[in-house]
Scaffold this motif. Structure first.
Motif, PDB file in Angstrom:
ATOM      1  N   GLY A  43     -37.659  57.214  63.849  1.00 29.11           N
ATOM      2  CA  GLY A  43     -37.137  55.891  63.541  1.00 29.11           C
ATOM      3  C   GLY A  43     -37.934  55.162  62.482  1.00 29.11           C
ATOM      4  O   GLY A  43     -37.378  54.486  61.612  1.00 29.11           O
ATOM      5  N   LEU A  44     -39.252  55.277  62.531  1.00 27.53           N
ATOM      6  CA  LEU A  44     -40.145  54.604  61.589  1.00 27.53           C
ATOM      7  C   LEU A  44     -41.219  55.609  61.185  1.00 27.53           C
ATOM      8  O   LEU A  44     -42.169  55.851  61.942  1.00 27.53           O
ATOM      9  N   PRO A  45     -41.119  56.222  60.000  1.00 33.08           N
ATOM     10  CA  PRO A  45     -42.000  57.337  59.636  1.00 33.08           C
ATOM     11  C   PRO A  45     -43.374  56.905  59.147  1.00 33.08           C
ATOM     12  O   PRO A  45     -43.789  57.199  58.023  1.00 33.08           O
ATOM     13  N   VAL A  46     -44.109  56.188  60.002  1.00 24.90           N
ATOM     14  CA  VAL A  46     -45.519  55.916  59.749  1.00 24.90           C
ATOM     15  C   VAL A  46     -46.314  56.751  60.745  1.00 24.90           C
ATOM     16  O   VAL A  46     -46.005  56.767  61.936  1.00 24.90           O
ATOM     17  N   TYR A  47     -47.303  57.456  60.260  1.00 23.72           N
ATOM     18  CA  TYR A  47     -48.044  58.399  61.090  1.00 23.72           C
ATOM     19  C   TYR A  47     -49.259  57.725  61.703  1.00 23.72           C
ATOM     20  O   TYR A  47     -50.143  57.234  61.011  1.00 23.72           O
ATOM     21  N   THR A  48     -49.277  57.701  63.032  1.00 25.48           N
ATOM     22  CA  THR A  48     -50.248  56.928  63.796  1.00 25.48           C
ATOM     23  C   THR A  48     -51.598  57.624  63.834  1.00 25.48           C
ATOM     24  O   THR A  48     -51.677  58.841  64.082  1.00 25.48           O
ATOM     25  N   VAL A  49     -52.661  56.839  63.636  1.00 26.19           N
ATOM     26  CA  VAL A  49     -54.025  57.356  63.806  1.00 26.19           C
ATOM     27  C   VAL A  49     -54.779  56.610  64.898  1.00 26.19           C
ATOM     28  O   VAL A  49     -55.787  57.099  65.406  1.00 26.19           O
ATOM     29  N   ALA A  50     -54.309  55.443  65.274  1.00 27.88           N
ATOM     30  CA  ALA A  50     -54.954  54.682  66.350  1.00 27.88           C
ATOM     31  C   ALA A  50     -53.969  53.642  66.854  1.00 27.88           C
ATOM     32  O   ALA A  50     -53.068  53.203  66.132  1.00 27.88           O
ATOM     33  N   ALA A  51     -54.136  53.253  68.111  1.00 28.40           N
ATOM     34  CA  ALA A  51     -53.283  52.222  68.689  1.00 28.40           C
ATOM     35  C   ALA A  51     -53.974  51.630  69.896  1.00 28.40           C
ATOM     36  O   ALA A  51     -54.748  52.303  70.587  1.00 28.40           O
ATOM     37  N   GLY A  52     -53.680  50.365  70.159  1.00 27.01           N
ATOM     38  CA  GLY A  52     -54.248  49.709  71.326  1.00 27.01           C
ATOM     39  C   GLY A  52     -53.935  48.234  71.308  1.00 27.01           C
ATOM     40  O   GLY A  52     -53.636  47.660  70.256  1.00 27.01           O
ATOM     41  N   GLY A  53     -53.971  47.606  72.475  1.00 28.42           N
ATOM     42  CA  GLY A  53     -53.630  46.189  72.547  1.00 28.42           C
ATOM     43  C   GLY A  53     -52.169  46.012  72.202  1.00 28.42           C
ATOM     44  O   GLY A  53     -51.296  46.406  72.964  1.00 28.42           O
ATOM     45  N   GLY A  54     -51.911  45.444  71.035  1.00 30.40           N
ATOM     46  CA  GLY A  54     -50.541  45.245  70.586  1.00 30.40           C
ATOM     47  C   GLY A  54     -50.284  45.771  69.199  1.00 30.40           C
ATOM     48  O   GLY A  54     -49.323  45.350  68.550  1.00 30.40           O
ATOM     49  N   VAL A  55     -51.124  46.709  68.716  1.00 31.42           N
ATOM     50  CA  VAL A  55     -50.974  47.191  67.342  1.00 31.42           C
ATOM     51  C   VAL A  55     -50.993  48.712  67.284  1.00 31.42           C
ATOM     52  O   VAL A  55     -51.521  49.389  68.164  1.00 31.42           O
ATOM     53  N   ILE A  56     -50.401  49.225  66.202  1.00 27.90           N
ATOM     54  CA  ILE A  56     -50.456  50.635  65.834  1.00 27.90           C
ATOM     55  C   ILE A  56     -50.992  50.711  64.418  1.00 27.90           C
ATOM     56  O   ILE A  56     -50.495  50.006  63.520  1.00 27.90           O
ATOM     57  N   VAL A  57     -52.000  51.545  64.186  1.00 23.17           N
ATOM     58  CA  VAL A  57     -52.587  51.718  62.857  1.00 23.17           C
ATOM     59  C   VAL A  57     -52.135  53.064  62.309  1.00 23.17           C
ATOM     60  O   VAL A  57     -52.213  54.091  63.002  1.00 23.17           O
ATOM     61  N   ASP A  58     -51.652  53.061  61.058  1.00 23.12           N
ATOM     62  CA  ASP A  58     -51.142  54.308  60.493  1.00 23.12           C
ATOM     63  C   ASP A  58     -52.142  54.962  59.552  1.00 23.12           C
ATOM     64  O   ASP A  58     -53.239  54.444  59.323  1.00 23.12           O
ATOM     65  N   ALA A  59     -51.752  56.122  59.032  1.00 19.27           N
ATOM     66  CA  ALA A  59     -52.644  56.939  58.217  1.00 19.27           C
ATOM     67  C   ALA A  59     -53.035  56.263  56.910  1.00 19.27           C
ATOM     68  O   ALA A  59     -54.009  56.664  56.265  1.00 19.27           O
ATOM     69  N   ASP A  60     -52.277  55.245  56.501  1.00 18.45           N
ATOM     70  CA  ASP A  60     -52.591  54.519  55.266  1.00 18.45           C
ATOM     71  C   ASP A  60     -53.405  53.261  55.513  1.00 18.45           C
ATOM     72  O   ASP A  60     -53.698  52.523  54.569  1.00 18.45           O
ATOM     73  N   GLY A  61     -53.756  52.997  56.769  1.00 14.93           N
ATOM     74  CA  GLY A  61     -54.532  51.807  57.089  1.00 14.93           C
ATOM     75  C   GLY A  61     -53.712  50.583  57.387  1.00 14.93           C
ATOM     76  O   GLY A  61     -54.261  49.492  57.581  1.00 14.93           O
ATOM     77  N   ASN A  62     -52.395  50.718  57.427  1.00 12.68           N
ATOM     78  CA  ASN A  62     -51.541  49.598  57.821  1.00 12.68           C
ATOM     79  C   ASN A  62     -51.650  49.374  59.328  1.00 12.68           C
ATOM     80  O   ASN A  62     -51.695  50.331  60.106  1.00 12.68           O
ATOM     81  N   SER A  63     -51.667  48.126  59.729  1.00 12.85           N
ATOM     82  CA  SER A  63     -51.696  47.777  61.145  1.00 12.85           C
ATOM     83  C   SER A  63     -50.394  47.064  61.479  1.00 12.85           C
ATOM     84  O   SER A  63     -50.102  45.993  60.937  1.00 12.85           O
ATOM     85  N   LEU A  64     -49.604  47.675  62.362  1.00 11.00           N
ATOM     86  CA  LEU A  64     -48.275  47.174  62.685  1.00 11.00           C
ATOM     87  C   LEU A  64     -48.259  46.579  64.089  1.00 11.00           C
ATOM     88  O   LEU A  64     -48.923  47.088  64.996  1.00 11.00           O
ATOM     89  N   ILE A  65     -47.495  45.522  64.268  1.00 14.53           N
ATOM     90  CA  ILE A  65     -47.302  44.932  65.593  1.00 14.53           C
ATOM     91  C   ILE A  65     -46.335  45.807  66.373  1.00 14.53           C
ATOM     92  O   ILE A  65     -45.252  46.146  65.897  1.00 14.53           O
ATOM     93  N   ASP A  66     -46.726  46.164  67.581  1.00 18.21           N
ATOM     94  CA  ASP A  66     -45.951  47.092  68.400  1.00 18.21           C
ATOM     95  C   ASP A  66     -45.096  46.325  69.399  1.00 18.21           C
ATOM     96  O   ASP A  66     -45.602  45.780  70.374  1.00 18.21           O
ATOM     97  N   LEU A  67     -43.786  46.301  69.156  1.00 19.15           N
ATOM     98  CA  LEU A  67     -42.857  45.686  70.106  1.00 19.15           C
ATOM     99  C   LEU A  67     -41.981  46.744  70.769  1.00 19.15           C
ATOM    100  O   LEU A  67     -40.887  46.451  71.249  1.00 19.15           O
TER     101      LEU A  67
END
Length: 446
Positions: A43-67
């Motif tokens: 659905g959303l092709p960002v590749y996750t490298v870390a996640a926790g709390g309310g965020v997902i961090v992708d391979a490019d360093g973007n931090s996304l709000i996880d809903l």
């Protein structure tokens, strides 16, 4: 893909350093296309490298709000401290023996906890499996053994899984069923209570229609089980009218029919109660659970009345990986987190925030047809200007804009016109509000 630290050390912020998806995620998407079946879409092709709390961090360093919580899985967060510690400790002891060969206590303790927490004071038993679909299949097996009948009734807009039997139970054709038949036999469908689209029938009226269908088209003498989600998930987060489920339970009791509550998505504090059945005051005969049970590790269960669960002959239930010791350790820590951190109360707070946010928007935008759900399982159904015709195009545009601006949202609904909100219960108020603001912005520009 070198990952930053997750869990409590992960910055709780929305931060975009590239376009979405960024160049490294695009590289991985290209690799996926050469390695993974096209049948497994993203659905959303960002590749996750870390996640926790309310965020997902992708391979490019973007931090996304996880809903989305990985579709209602990471209710305690993606790297909850108790769960991380429990998994690390379990891995250091052993990874597998197969409970059916040489058992271990964590399986028994998970079963004891499920027997304690699920609705009803009657004696219960549990059996553990791997996925929600596997739990549903086994619940049907158990019901058939107990009643010595074979027919099963599911409902319009239902989703119960992707295996052959559960595809037969699932209502939506695309993408879940098309081209995969024939499906398991002796499965029937009845009309569900859908207040936004059934003329606001009362629960009793809607139940009468469903029961009449069941009696005339199936017959109680042939029916082993009724299975229904207390809040229908993939079908659009449909909340049946008060009294609908109660009437079905009463009818099932009177006719030797096993009532199965599929709580795979609604279970474990997600709706503001430990189980959604509690909102209606119903006590199912069997409950299927998965998703939020183990903080992201694969585990599922069937829990129910002792006499029903024990009707199956020895070795009739099981599986090589069912109740894996690492997943069981994670489940015990996850359940402890729900209870100790009062995450059911947190789900109620999240509901109020989401509901109030969209009620304000609805006052000026007729395309918001319905706002519904319970707890941190909320949804908005989008319609055309006439106030009723589904608008999947608008819904897709809102999701696309949200994704491009760093907010993970999920669509659902039989008509493809529902945005569902399943934030982790560990999300902060600030992140939740920021995410909702991005969704509102998406609506305003779509």
């Amino acid at each position: 893909m070198n990952a930053p630290l997750g869990g409590p050390t992960l910055a709780q912020e929305r931060k975009l350093v590239t376009s979405i998806p960024g160049p490294r995620s695009q590289e991985w998407s290209a690799r996926k296309s050469h390695a993974v079946s096209d049948g497994v879409s993203v659905g959303l092709p960002v590749y996750t490298v870390a996640a926790g709390g309310g965020v997902i961090v992708d391979a490019d360093g973007n931090s996304l709000i996880d809903l989305g919580s990985g579709i209602a899985v990471t209710g305690v967060g993606n790297s909850a401290p108790r769960v991380v510690q429990a998994v690390q400790d379990a891995v250091a002891q052993f990874t597998h023996t197969c409970f059916m060969v040489t058992p271990y206590d964590s399986y028994v303790r998970v079963a004891e906890k499920l027997n304690e927490l699920t609705p009803g004071e009657h004696p219960k038993r549990s059996a553990l499996f791997n996925s929600g679909a596997e739990a549903v299949e086994n619940a049907i097996k158990i019901a058939r053994q107990y009643t010595k009948k074979t027919a099963v009734v599911a409902f319009d807009h239902a989703y119960h899984g992707r295996t052959n039997l559960t595809m037969g139970l699932t209502a939506k054709n695309m993408p879940y069923k098309s081209g995969f038949g024939p499906f398991a036999s002796d499965i029937y469908r009845a009309q569900v209570s859908y207040p936004f689209r059934d003329g606001a029938l009362s629960g009793a009226e809607a139940a009468k229609i469903a029961i009449d269908q069941i009696e005339k088209q199936v017959g109680a003498e042939n029916l082993a089980a009724i299975i229904i989600e207390p809040i229908l998930g993939e079908g659009g987060f449909i909340v049946p009218a008060d009294g609908f489920l109660n009437a079905l339970v009463d009818w099932a009791r009177d006719n030797n029919v096993v009532f199965i509550a599929d709580e795979v998505q609604t279970g474990f504090a997600r709706t503001g109660k430990m189980f959604a059945s509690e909102h209606y005051g119903i006590v199912p005969d069997l409950i299927t659970t998965a998703k939020g049970i183990a903080g992201g590790l694969p585990l599922s269960a069937v829990t129910g009345r002792q006499e029903i669960m024990d009707a199956t002959h020895p070795s009739g239930l099981g599986g090589t990986y069912g109740g894996n010791p690492i997943a069981c350790a994670a489940a015990l820590a996850t359940i402890e987190t729900y209870i100790e951190e009062k995450l059911d109360d947190r789900a109620v707070e999240i509901e109020h925030t989401i509901r109030e946010h969209f009620v304000r928007l609805q006052d000026t935008d007729a395309r918001i047809g319905d706002i519904r759900g319970r707890g941190a399982m909320m949804a908005v159904e989008f319609v055309k200007e006439d106030g009723i015709t589904p608008d999947p195009g608008l819904t897709a545009a809102i999701a696309r804009h949200s994704h491009q601006n760093g907010v993970v949202v999920l669509t659902c609904g039989t008509y493809g016109n529902v945005i569902r909100f399943l934030p982790p219960l560990s999300i902060s108020n600030a992140l939740l509000m920021e995410g909702l603001d991005v969704v509102a912005e998406a609506l305003s520009v779509s």
